[in-house]
Design a protein around this motif. Structure first.
Motif, PDB file in Angstrom:
ATOM      1  N   TYR A 153       0.843  -1.187   0.000  1.00  0.00           N
ATOM      2  CA  TYR A 153       0.000   0.000   0.000  1.00  0.00           C
ATOM      3  C   TYR A 153       0.881   1.240   0.000  1.00  0.00           C
ATOM      4  N   THR A 154       0.457   2.242  -0.740  1.00  0.00           N
ATOM      5  CA  THR A 154       1.141   3.528  -0.722  1.00  0.00           C
ATOM      6  C   THR A 154       0.132   4.589  -0.326  1.00  0.00           C
ATOM      7  N   GLY A 155       0.592   5.542   0.438  1.00  0.00           N
ATOM      8  CA  GLY A 155      -0.277   6.632   0.863  1.00  0.00           C
ATOM      9  C   GLY A 155       0.403   7.960   0.628  1.00  0.00           C
ATOM     10  N   THR A 156      -0.393   8.944   0.260  1.00  0.00           N
ATOM     11  CA  THR A 156       0.126  10.294   0.066  1.00  0.00           C
ATOM     12  C   THR A 156      -0.778  11.285   0.782  1.00  0.00           C
ATOM     13  N   ALA A 157      -0.186  12.383   1.185  1.00  0.00           N
ATOM     14  CA  ALA A 157      -0.947  13.484   1.765  1.00  0.00           C
ATOM     15  C   ALA A 157      -0.294  14.781   1.327  1.00  0.00           C
ATOM     16  N   ILE A 158      -1.124  15.756   1.009  1.00  0.00           N
ATOM     17  CA  ILE A 158      -0.643  17.089   0.668  1.00  0.00           C
ATOM     18  C   ILE A 158      -1.289  18.061   1.642  1.00  0.00           C
ATOM     19  N   PHE A 159      -0.440  18.784   2.349  1.00  0.00           N
ATOM     20  CA  PHE A 159      -0.885  19.745   3.358  1.00  0.00           C
ATOM     21  C   PHE A 159      -0.760  21.152   2.788  1.00  0.00           C
ATOM     22  N   SER A 189       8.715  10.071   3.052  1.00  0.00           N
ATOM     23  CA  SER A 189       9.314  11.011   2.114  1.00  0.00           C
ATOM     24  C   SER A 189       8.509  12.296   2.209  1.00  0.00           C
ATOM     25  N   ALA A 190       9.193  13.419   2.332  1.00  0.00           N
ATOM     26  CA  ALA A 190       8.500  14.701   2.492  1.00  0.00           C
ATOM     27  C   ALA A 190       9.240  15.782   1.723  1.00  0.00           C
ATOM     28  N   ALA A 191       8.456  16.710   1.145  1.00  0.00           N
ATOM     29  CA  ALA A 191       9.041  17.823   0.402  1.00  0.00           C
ATOM     30  C   ALA A 191       7.990  18.897   0.192  1.00  0.00           C
ATOM     31  N   GLU A 192       8.450  20.117  -0.107  1.00  0.00           N
ATOM     32  CA  GLU A 192       7.538  21.156  -0.544  1.00  0.00           C
ATOM     33  C   GLU A 192       7.172  20.826  -1.992  1.00  0.00           C
ATOM     34  N   GLY A 229       4.118  17.859   0.805  1.00  0.00           N
ATOM     35  CA  GLY A 229       3.628  16.524   0.494  1.00  0.00           C
ATOM     36  C   GLY A 229       4.424  15.457   1.201  1.00  0.00           C
ATOM     37  N   VAL A 230       3.738  14.365   1.555  1.00  0.00           N
ATOM     38  CA  VAL A 230       4.395  13.200   2.152  1.00  0.00           C
ATOM     39  C   VAL A 230       3.937  11.951   1.418  1.00  0.00           C
TER      40      VAL A 230
END
Length: 97
Positions: A2-8, A39-42, A55-56
């Motif tokens: 499973y992969t998950g992403t979130a954008i704050f 993994s996190a970045a602007e 995003g993560v």
């Protein structure tokens, strides 16, 4: 798998009108998120003053673990007193997707 992403989508303080000032707020958030082993970045809003998108991404063998990690990331960002969390976009992809 499973992969998950979130954008704050975050609102930065009024004094973040320069790129240098903006980075001084975004960098510590990204560093704190990376300590959660994601993994996190602007990832957006680079050209906007006072706004940013961070995003993560996380990969795991269990759906529940992906959800737990994304929850922890959201809690971390929402708990930062110097910013305002405007919105969160989350997606989880499974083997069927």
């Amino acid at each position: 798998m499973y992969t998950g992403t979130a954008i704050f989508d975050v609102l930065l303080p009024g004094d973040s009108r320069s790129l240098k000032a903006k980075r001084s707020y975004v960098r510590p958030i990204v560093a704190a998120l990376r300590r959660l082993e994601v993994s996190a970045a602007e990832v957006g809003g680079e050209d906007l003053h006072g706004r940013s998108e961070v995003g993560v991404a996380v990969v795991s063998g269990e759906h529940s673990h992906v959800q737990e990690v994304l929850d922890a990331c959201e809690k971390l960002v929402a708990g930062r007193p110097e910013i305002e969390l405007l919105s969160v976009r989350r997606r989880v992809f499974g083997q069927e997707d």
